[in-house]
Design a protein around this motif. Structure first.
Motif, PDB file in Angstrom:
ATOM      1  N   UNK A 359       0.411 -31.410  13.800  1.00 52.95           N
ATOM      2  CA  UNK A 359       0.153 -30.166  14.538  1.00 52.95           C
ATOM      3  C   UNK A 359      -0.913 -29.313  13.854  1.00 52.95           C
ATOM      4  N   UNK A 360      -1.010 -29.421  12.516  1.00 49.16           N
ATOM      5  CA  UNK A 360      -1.993 -28.641  11.780  1.00 49.16           C
ATOM      6  C   UNK A 360      -3.417 -29.105  12.067  1.00 49.16           C
ATOM      7  N   UNK A 361      -3.559 -30.354  12.513  1.00 48.80           N
ATOM      8  CA  UNK A 361      -4.880 -30.940  12.722  1.00 48.80           C
ATOM      9  C   UNK A 361      -5.703 -30.122  13.709  1.00 48.80           C
ATOM     10  N   UNK A 362      -5.117 -29.797  14.864  1.00 49.67           N
ATOM     11  CA  UNK A 362      -5.849 -29.055  15.884  1.00 49.67           C
ATOM     12  C   UNK A 362      -6.143 -27.630  15.420  1.00 49.67           C
ATOM     13  N   UNK A 363      -5.153 -26.985  14.821  1.00 53.17           N
ATOM     14  CA  UNK A 363      -5.339 -25.612  14.339  1.00 53.17           C
ATOM     15  C   UNK A 363      -6.455 -25.543  13.304  1.00 53.17           C
ATOM     16  N   UNK A 364      -6.440 -26.485  12.361  1.00 59.51           N
ATOM     17  CA  UNK A 364      -7.444 -26.487  11.300  1.00 59.51           C
ATOM     18  C   UNK A 364      -8.833 -26.773  11.856  1.00 59.51           C
TER      19      UNK A 364
END
Length: 478
Positions: A359-364
């Motif tokens: 989930x952090x991939x898109x946010x980052x």
């Protein structure tokens, strides 16, 4: 057993992997070989226009194709394995429909589009032709890889890669508007190869619209759109902003330097392809003892290759560009350093992918793109196009830090007490690469010092060759 017998004895999957890798390297090799030719045939402004065209093409293709030939396509090939022809045909229909809608928006506001993109309307028209046909080849190539049918794919890819520059050289040498001639040559080649494949796949699949396939594809692709756009903005946003804030010639300088800096990725991609399955296997069988030292060795190798590229920046710019591109050498060190951090965050994010905590991939990705645009706006205006190389480096450093923090949380939850990374080495090499990315700029005028350092690194690599080879071969064996 000789080489031919060994080759025949391996599985079709292994043979396909060998040919796909070789094909990719040859394709990139041909692309790099022709760069010095075109930078000398085109003025810096003309080459800048061509580079800007490619940047906008890659960015807008995400919107017109939704990158349906990436992860979505693989899922579809699995889900609709008994109806692949119809599935691919409907995906072509979907991308053509989206492209047609975007093209209509272009037609009703051509001057506005031209102003925003910084390209003449006829170049944008050529871009839409290319965006309309290229997904067909991507769908076809994806299927060949999925089904391990490497012979046709290798033949088509290499043939297209060879015809493209040959036709480009002919048209550019005959034309006065050499930027348009180069773009026209690319579009002709894409239209001929991709257009034939598109017609072939429509004939086989006999489908333009399938509601179920379209719903499935859109449902998976649209949520990923911000991630894909953010990644492309991080890669190509620099050139677009440089064209607006500095000029088209500056785009040429930055583009040549950026492509040279990214040469390191040829090595990092090869390493990553072997490293990922190796570390997955080690985690699966609960054997962590060799992982940190192997990662350390790989990071040292990549940082060394990056440093060598930095030290050779002036000569590489002269080779790929000309004396007129000399100032572009100052872009290469931060870009080469950025590749180290791209490699680093891919390694650091391994626990997130292994345990499917992405989930952090898109946010980052979105945060990195926004920060990059903001830094570019501030520093390109103040220091010129060279600043874009350093804003890119800053974003990838922050990206790596973010992945390190998130992965550490994932490891604490799923593998408490286990150690994947030697954080002292990670921090130490990161600081070294950043300092080198800045410090190499002060050595450009001291050729003896640069060559002396290169010779020292070559001697060190030779002395440690057994250790380096054993690590790389060990990954490939696994």
């Amino acid at each position: 057993m000789n080489i031919i017998e060994k080759y025949k004895s391996i599985s079709v999957q292994a043979r396909a992997a060998i040919w796909f890798s070789a094909c990719s390297i040859l394709q990139k090799g041909i692309s790099f070989i022709v760069v010095p030719i075109f930078t000398r045939m085109l003025t810096t402004e003309q080459y800048g226009t061509y580079s800007l065209y490619l940047s906008w093409l890659q960015l807008l293709t995400i919107i017109t194709s939704l990158y349906l030939y990436f992860g979505v396509f693989t899922n579809g090939m699995n889900k609709y394995d008994e109806d692949r022809d119809r599935y691919i045909s409907s995906m072509q229909g979907l991308t053509l429909t989206i492209t047609a809608v975007v093209f209509f928006l272009f037609l009703i506001a051509r001057n506005t589009w031209s102003s925003i993109l910084g390209l003449a309307p006829h170049l944008i028209f050529l871009m839409f032709i290319e965006m309309a046909v290229t997904p067909a080849l991507s769908f076809w190539s994806g299927r060949q890889r999925f089904e391990y049918k490497y012979r046709k794919l290798v033949a088509v890819t290499l043939c297209k890669s060879a015809v493209n520059p040959i036709l480009g050289l002919i048209l550019v040498s005959l034309a006065e508007d050499k930027a348009t001639a180069r773009i026209v040559s690319v579009v002709i080649v894409e239209f001929c190869f991709c257009g034939v494949i598109m017609v072939y796949q429509f004939i086989k699949g006999k489908c333009w619209i399938d509601k179920n396939y379209w719903k499935f594809a859109l449902g998976m692709a649209i949520p990923l759109l911000p991630h894909y756009l953010s990644g492309m903005i991080l890669n190509k946003g620099d050139q677009i902003m440089i064209s607006k804030m500095v000029g088209t010639s500056a785009v040429a300088f930055y583009s040549v330097a950026y492509n040279i800096g990214m040469l390191v990725q040829i090595f990092t991609n090869a390493i990553s392809n072997s490293f990922t399955p190796w570390i997955y296997q080690r985690i699966k069988v609960d054997k962590y003892e060799r992982i940190p030292e192997t990662i350390n060795m790989l990071m040292i190798l990549v940082s060394g290759i990056s440093l060598c590229l930095m030290l050779m920046s002036p000569e590489l710019v002269l080779l790929f560009g000309s004396s007129g591109y000399a100032s572009a050498a100052y872009v290469i060190p931060p870009v080469a350093a950025s590749v180290f951090f791209i490699f680093l965050y891919n390694i650091l994010s391994t626990p997130q992918f292994y345990y499917e905590k992405t989930s952090f991939l898109m946010t980052s990705s979105i945060l990195a793109a926004v920060i990059n645009l903001g830094l570019n706006y501030i520093f390109i205006k103040k220091f010129g196009y060279v600043a874009a190389g350093y804003t890119t480096l800053v974003c990838y450093v922050l990206y790596s830090i973010g992945h390190a923090v998130v992965s550490r949380r994932v490891m604490n939850e799923y593998m408490p007490g286990r150690k994947l990374f030697d954080y002292k080495c990670v921090i130490g090499l990161s600081v070294f690469v950043i300092v080198a990315g800045i410090g190499c700029n002060f050595l450009f005028e001291y050729r003896v010092a640069r060559y002396g350092l290169l010779a020292a690194f070559a001697i060190l690599a030779y002395i440690k060759r057994d250790l380096l080879i054993s690590n790389i071969v060990g990954l490939k064996k696994k």
